[in-house]
Enzyme design. Structure first.
Site, PDB file in Angstrom:
ATOM      1  N   THR A  16     -45.264 -29.023 -17.975  1.00  0.00           N
ATOM      2  CA  THR A  16     -44.126 -29.828 -16.955  1.00  0.00           C
ATOM      3  C   THR A  16     -43.694 -29.233 -16.086  1.00  0.00           C
ATOM      4  O   THR A  16     -43.345 -29.823 -15.042  1.00  0.00           O
ATOM      5  CB  THR A  16     -43.267 -30.257 -17.847  1.00  0.00           C
ATOM      6  OG1 THR A  16     -43.845 -31.073 -18.962  1.00  0.00           O
ATOM      7  CG2 THR A  16     -42.132 -31.351 -17.278  1.00  0.00           C
ATOM      8  N   SER A  58     -50.213 -28.881 -21.891  1.00  0.00           N
ATOM      9  CA  SER A  58     -50.266 -28.047 -23.037  1.00  0.00           C
ATOM     10  C   SER A  58     -51.081 -28.653 -24.462  1.00  0.00           C
ATOM     11  O   SER A  58     -51.574 -28.270 -25.021  1.00  0.00           O
ATOM     12  CB  SER A  58     -48.998 -27.239 -23.708  1.00  0.00           C
ATOM     13  OG  SER A  58     -47.978 -28.090 -24.178  1.00  0.00           O
ATOM     14  N   THR A  87     -44.397 -27.116 -22.947  1.00  0.00           N
ATOM     15  CA  THR A  87     -43.638 -26.900 -24.007  1.00  0.00           C
ATOM     16  C   THR A  87     -43.957 -27.390 -25.644  1.00  0.00           C
ATOM     17  O   THR A  87     -43.764 -27.042 -26.470  1.00  0.00           O
ATOM     18  CB  THR A  87     -42.145 -27.600 -23.828  1.00  0.00           C
ATOM     19  OG1 THR A  87     -42.306 -28.810 -23.733  1.00  0.00           O
ATOM     20  CG2 THR A  87     -41.368 -27.039 -22.667  1.00  0.00           C
ATOM     21  N   ASP A  88     -44.998 -28.436 -25.419  1.00  0.00           N
ATOM     22  CA  ASP A  88     -45.555 -29.100 -26.714  1.00  0.00           C
ATOM     23  C   ASP A  88     -45.961 -28.299 -27.457  1.00  0.00           C
ATOM     24  O   ASP A  88     -46.256 -28.304 -28.757  1.00  0.00           O
ATOM     25  CB  ASP A  88     -46.361 -30.314 -26.198  1.00  0.00           C
ATOM     26  CG  ASP A  88     -45.396 -31.455 -25.742  1.00  0.00           C
ATOM     27  OD1 ASP A  88     -44.426 -31.651 -26.704  1.00  0.00           O
ATOM     28  OD2 ASP A  88     -45.799 -31.980 -24.851  1.00  0.00           O
TER      29      ASP A  88
END
Length: 169
Positions: A16, A58, A87-88
């Site tokens: 992101t 990700s 971040t995932d």
């Protein structure tokens, strides 16, 4: 406290942090990394070697991508490494790196953002600054720097309901 090495490697994988708004479709897409602009905005004096490995969400990250990231860490001529990442699956990549015996002499810090840098009101610069500092000062190991905290790879999770990273028990 003095940094280990005045140089640092910054590996870009996407996430992101590097997404941008596509005006005709409304989608969040990758066009280029925004790390040079972020470093200029921060007025950093740190010697940073930036290398773009990929620009991926990700959720699309594979084991082969993680192998590429690990190899780039191993090949880096610096002890301190920051990796920008979505971040995932950031925790998955951090765990994979922490299990790689070839990286035990490095300090690797993964970071990202919950909102794209280019959209403003983002946590991207704050998280990047924290990661750059942590990579210079933390002991060798693999960490995640998010939300103003530094987490060991094996003791962190993303709380999707709250939109933050938290310590696991």
């Amino acid at each position: 406290m003095h940094p280990k090495d005045p140089k640092l490697t910054l590996l870009v994988t996407g996430g992101t942090l590097d997404k941008d708004y596509q005006t005709t479709t409304g989608a969040l897409v990758f066009s280029e990394t925004h790390l040079p602009a972020m470093l200029r905005q921060a007025n950093t004096t740190l010697a940073v070697e930036t290398r773009v490995l990929m620009l991926k969400d990700s959720l699309e990250m594979t084991d082969l991508d993680r192998d590429e990231i690990a190899q780039a860490c191993q090949d880096a001529d610096t002890e301190s490494i920051v990796i920008t990442h979505g971040t995932d699956t950031m925790v998955d990549t951090a765990l994979a790196l922490s299990e790689n015996a070839n990286l035990c002499n490095k300090t690797i810090v993964l970071t990202g953002a919950m909102r794209p840098f280019r959209l403003g009101e983002s946590d991207a610069c704050f998280n990047l600054g924290a990661a750059l500092t942590a990579a210079q000062l933390a002991q060798n190991g693999v960490y995640i720097a998010m939300n103003g905290e530094l987490f060991e790879a094996c003791r962190v999770m993303k709380n999707r309901q709250k939109g933050v990273f938290e310590l696991t028990v």
